[in-house]
Design an enzyme around this catalytic site. Structure first.
Site, PDB file in Angstrom:
ATOM      1  N   ASP A 112       0.810  -1.102  -0.473  1.00  0.00           N
ATOM      2  CA  ASP A 112      -0.063  -0.368  -0.439  1.00  0.00           C
ATOM      3  C   ASP A 112       0.611   1.133   0.651  1.00  0.00           C
ATOM      4  O   ASP A 112       1.646   1.418   0.240  1.00  0.00           O
ATOM      5  CB  ASP A 112      -0.665  -0.496   1.114  1.00  0.00           C
ATOM      6  CG  ASP A 112      -2.322  -0.906   1.433  1.00  0.00           C
ATOM      7  OD1 ASP A 112      -2.350  -1.887   0.296  1.00  0.00           O
ATOM      8  OD2 ASP A 112      -2.925  -0.928   2.260  1.00  0.00           O
ATOM      9  N   ARG A 163      -1.787  -0.599  -8.508  1.00  0.00           N
ATOM     10  CA  ARG A 163      -3.047  -0.505  -8.173  1.00  0.00           C
ATOM     11  C   ARG A 163      -2.943   1.486  -8.317  1.00  0.00           C
ATOM     12  O   ARG A 163      -2.224   2.335  -7.329  1.00  0.00           O
ATOM     13  CB  ARG A 163      -3.068  -0.663  -6.667  1.00  0.00           C
ATOM     14  CG  ARG A 163      -4.873   0.122  -6.086  1.00  0.00           C
ATOM     15  CD  ARG A 163      -4.470  -0.171  -4.683  1.00  0.00           C
ATOM     16  NE  ARG A 163      -5.026  -1.386  -4.450  1.00  0.00           N
ATOM     17  CZ  ARG A 163      -4.282  -1.590  -2.909  1.00  0.00           C
ATOM     18  NH1 ARG A 163      -3.735  -1.096  -1.974  1.00  0.00           N
ATOM     19  NH2 ARG A 163      -4.432  -3.114  -2.222  1.00  0.00           N
ATOM     20  N   ALA A 168      -5.212   8.898   0.706  1.00  0.00           N
ATOM     21  CA  ALA A 168      -5.930   9.201   1.478  1.00  0.00           C
ATOM     22  C   ALA A 168      -5.378   9.601   2.368  1.00  0.00           C
ATOM     23  O   ALA A 168      -6.253  10.324   3.283  1.00  0.00           O
ATOM     24  CB  ALA A 168      -6.470   7.631   1.938  1.00  0.00           C
ATOM     25  N   HIS A 206     -14.530   4.257  -6.434  1.00  0.00           N
ATOM     26  CA  HIS A 206     -15.738   3.793  -5.401  1.00  0.00           C
ATOM     27  C   HIS A 206     -16.583   4.785  -6.827  1.00  0.00           C
ATOM     28  O   HIS A 206     -17.747   5.306  -6.533  1.00  0.00           O
ATOM     29  CB  HIS A 206     -16.365   3.946  -4.566  1.00  0.00           C
ATOM     30  CG  HIS A 206     -15.519   3.354  -3.435  1.00  0.00           C
ATOM     31  ND1 HIS A 206     -14.173   3.593  -3.044  1.00  0.00           N
ATOM     32  CD2 HIS A 206     -15.451   2.421  -3.353  1.00  0.00           C
ATOM     33  CE1 HIS A 206     -13.822   3.091  -1.624  1.00  0.00           C
ATOM     34  NE2 HIS A 206     -13.967   1.880  -2.938  1.00  0.00           N
TER      35      HIS A 206
HETATM   36  P1  FDA Z   1     -14.203   9.564  -4.169  1.00  0.00           P
HETATM   37  O1  FDA Z   1     -13.544   9.827  -2.671  1.00  0.00           O
HETATM   38  O2  FDA Z   1     -14.243  11.041  -4.867  1.00  0.00           O
HETATM   39  O3  FDA Z   1     -15.994   9.089  -3.456  1.00  0.00           O
HETATM   40  C1  FDA Z   1     -16.895   8.181  -5.133  1.00  0.00           C
HETATM   41  C2  FDA Z   1     -17.718   8.419  -4.018  1.00  0.00           C
HETATM   42  O4  FDA Z   1     -17.733   7.017  -3.672  1.00  0.00           O
HETATM   43  C3  FDA Z   1     -18.457   9.041  -2.918  1.00  0.00           C
HETATM   44  O5  FDA Z   1     -19.045  10.272  -3.635  1.00  0.00           O
HETATM   45  C4  FDA Z   1     -18.891   7.891  -1.967  1.00  0.00           C
HETATM   46  O6  FDA Z   1     -20.083   7.603  -2.613  1.00  0.00           O
HETATM   47  C5  FDA Z   1     -18.183   6.935  -2.601  1.00  0.00           C
HETATM   48  N1  FDA Z   1     -17.212   6.698  -1.804  1.00  0.00           N
HETATM   49  C6  FDA Z   1     -16.537   6.844  -1.487  1.00  0.00           C
HETATM   50  N2  FDA Z   1     -15.527   6.441  -0.524  1.00  0.00           N
HETATM   51  C7  FDA Z   1     -16.164   6.077   0.415  1.00  0.00           C
HETATM   52  C8  FDA Z   1     -16.017   5.735   1.993  1.00  0.00           C
HETATM   53  N3  FDA Z   1     -15.420   5.816   2.563  1.00  0.00           N
HETATM   54  N4  FDA Z   1     -17.271   5.473   2.739  1.00  0.00           N
HETATM   55  C9  FDA Z   1     -18.378   5.438   1.362  1.00  0.00           C
HETATM   56  N5  FDA Z   1     -18.689   5.682   0.443  1.00  0.00           N
HETATM   57  C10 FDA Z   1     -17.228   6.808   0.074  1.00  0.00           C
HETATM   58  N6  FDA Z   1      -5.110   5.547  -0.788  1.00  0.00           N
HETATM   59  C11 FDA Z   1      -3.808   5.904  -0.557  1.00  0.00           C
HETATM   60  O7  FDA Z   1      -3.445   6.911  -0.141  1.00  0.00           O
HETATM   61  N7  FDA Z   1      -3.005   4.988  -0.451  1.00  0.00           N
HETATM   62  C12 FDA Z   1      -3.405   3.415  -0.828  1.00  0.00           C
HETATM   63  O8  FDA Z   1      -3.204   2.368  -0.928  1.00  0.00           O
HETATM   64  C13 FDA Z   1      -5.059   2.982  -1.333  1.00  0.00           C
HETATM   65  N8  FDA Z   1      -5.301   2.066  -1.118  1.00  0.00           N
HETATM   66  C14 FDA Z   1      -6.581   1.731  -1.450  1.00  0.00           C
HETATM   67  C15 FDA Z   1      -7.228   0.579  -2.191  1.00  0.00           C
HETATM   68  C16 FDA Z   1      -8.679   0.459  -2.543  1.00  0.00           C
HETATM   69  C17 FDA Z   1      -9.399  -1.020  -2.908  1.00  0.00           C
HETATM   70  C18 FDA Z   1      -9.270   0.913  -2.048  1.00  0.00           C
HETATM   71  C19 FDA Z   1     -11.102   1.359  -3.218  1.00  0.00           C
HETATM   72  C20 FDA Z   1      -8.548   2.457  -2.043  1.00  0.00           C
HETATM   73  C21 FDA Z   1      -7.791   3.155  -1.447  1.00  0.00           C
HETATM   74  N9  FDA Z   1      -7.039   3.771  -0.877  1.00  0.00           N
HETATM   75  C22 FDA Z   1      -5.635   3.794  -0.860  1.00  0.00           C
HETATM   76  C23 FDA Z   1      -8.024   5.158  -1.015  1.00  0.00           C
HETATM   77  C24 FDA Z   1      -8.837   6.195  -1.669  1.00  0.00           C
HETATM   78  O9  FDA Z   1      -6.842   6.624  -1.971  1.00  0.00           O
HETATM   79  C25 FDA Z   1      -9.433   7.025  -1.728  1.00  0.00           C
HETATM   80  O10 FDA Z   1      -8.584   8.213  -0.445  1.00  0.00           O
HETATM   81  C26 FDA Z   1     -10.597   6.126  -1.796  1.00  0.00           C
HETATM   82  O11 FDA Z   1     -10.728   5.139  -2.188  1.00  0.00           O
HETATM   83  C27 FDA Z   1     -11.791   7.372  -1.912  1.00  0.00           C
HETATM   84  O12 FDA Z   1     -11.977   7.781  -2.572  1.00  0.00           O
HETATM   85  P2  FDA Z   1     -12.794   7.536  -4.420  1.00  0.00           P
HETATM   86  O13 FDA Z   1     -11.414   7.262  -5.672  1.00  0.00           O
HETATM   87  O14 FDA Z   1     -13.524   6.224  -3.912  1.00  0.00           O
HETATM   88  O15 FDA Z   1     -13.374   8.772  -4.731  1.00  0.00           O
END
Ligand code: FDA
Length: 286
Positions: A112, A163, A168, A206
């Site tokens: 990660d 990935r 985050a 997501h």
């Molecule tokens: P965004 O934050 O724009 O969300 C899009 C939509 O998804 C939201 O409107 C909501 O509907 C839904 N959603 C998103 N997060 C949600 C939550 N917590 N609860 C409920 N609904 C939610 N980061 C990192 O820095 N290092 C890493 O190694 C990883 N590894 C990783 C693995 C996997 C499998 C995933 C899916 C994510 C990560 N992340 C990560 C986290 C990533 O960087 C990011 O913070 C989250 O995925 C949220 O971003 P989205 O791409 O979902 O988009």
């Protein structure tokens, strides 16, 4: 917080449970829906090398359990959980022990990506281990970092599995795009490069708009759905996970387990403030 009853109830939405046994049961259920799993034994920034060795051993045990139970899963680790804050050499040795064991079993370890303080060191360590155990280790690229276009290009050339996620951690403006719109735009650019040049790319999000754009781009480029996968977090957008499987896409869910859930849980709340309201309402209802 991590040991309180209330804390455990709150974290249950995003964490599979405290034990490996429970994680395996959850992974089995997810596999039965045609979805693969990434198991993450929670923990980061450990406070001693003894703790780092214990994390490595917990992962070796998880690896054995995955194989013994025929679970379709690989493992994700964090370098600060393996001792990076104390000694890069010992951290490397811990990771190498796990990657070697995974390679022997035909398994894979994803490292990660943590905050930008670790980005360079993480890529260096992964490249080094990949050169000795090609295909058994991969890493993560965060679209919010300015540097990520160059990183993706290099990782694709090295044949290292990536990935792609948005990122985050709270980062300063001189290393990461402060505006969400810029992060999303960069994500799409990186996704295009990764799908065309990457090895087994993982699109971790997501964000439905990005998911749709990925599908559209893959179709346009003649990239078949079995050449990449979508990844999502346990407890988030189960509807979208299932829909993608029905449409013939590969989906993998990241399943964290263990007692040290607090930092992971706080990042999930920070991503979506509505989660705080959701959790509060659920707690009051009981
Ligand atoms: P965004 O934050 O724009 O969300 C899009 C939509 O998804 C939201 O409107 C909501 O509907 C839904 N959603 C998103 N997060 C949600 C939550 N917590 N609860 C409920 N609904 C939610 N980061 C990192 O820095 N290092 C890493 O190694 C990883 N590894 C990783 C693995 C996997 C499998 C995933 C899916 C994510 C990560 N992340 C990560 C986290 C990533 O960087 C990011 O913070 C989250 O995925 C949220 O971003 P989205 O791409 O979902 O988009």
């Amino acid at each position: 917080m991590e040991t309180s009853y209330l804390g455990k109830r709150m974290s249950a939405r995003f964490v599979a449970g405290e034990t490996l046994e429970r994680a395996i049961a959850v992974a089995r259920r997810i596999n039965s829906e045609g979805i693969q799993v990434t198991l993450d034994y929670l923990g980061e920034n450990v406070s001693s090398l003894e703790e780092a060795a214990a994390s490595r051993d917990a992962y070796l045990e998880a690896l054995s359990a995955v194989c013994a139970n025929g679970i379709q899963a690989y493992l994700s680790i964090k370098l600060t959980q393996f001792g990076m804050d104390f000694s890069s050499a010992i951290c490397r040795d811990n990771v190498e022990q796990l990657v070697r064991a995974a390679g022997e079993k035909g398994e894979f370890i994803r490292v990660d990506m943590e905050s930008s303080a670790y980005t360079e060191r993480t890529f260096e360590l992964v490249a080094d281990i990949h050169s000795r155990f090609p295909g058994s280790v991969g890493c993560v690229v965060q679209a919010y970092l300015y540097r990520s276009a160059q990183d993706i290009e290099r990782l694709c050339q090295q044949g290292i599995r990536v990935r792609l996620c948005k990122g985050a951690y709270l980062e300063p403006h001189n290393v990461a795009y402060p505006r969400k719109a810029d992060v999303d735009r960069n994500y799409l650019r990186l996704m295009n490069v990764l799908l065309v040049h990457g090895s087994s790319p993982a699109i971790a999000t997501h964000d439905e708009r990005i998911v749709e754009e990925t599908k559209r781009f893959a179709t346009l480029q003649g990239i078949s759905p079995d050449r990449f996968e979508f990844q999502m977090l346990y407890g988030v957008r189960r509807d979208l996970q299932r829909r993608l499987v029905r449409q013939g896409y590969r989906v993998r869910v990241y399943v964290p387990f263990g007692k040290a859930w607090y930092p992971y849980f706080m990042r999930r709340l920070a991503e979506r403030p509505a989660n705080v309201v959701f959790l509060a309402r659920n707690l009051l209802r009981r």
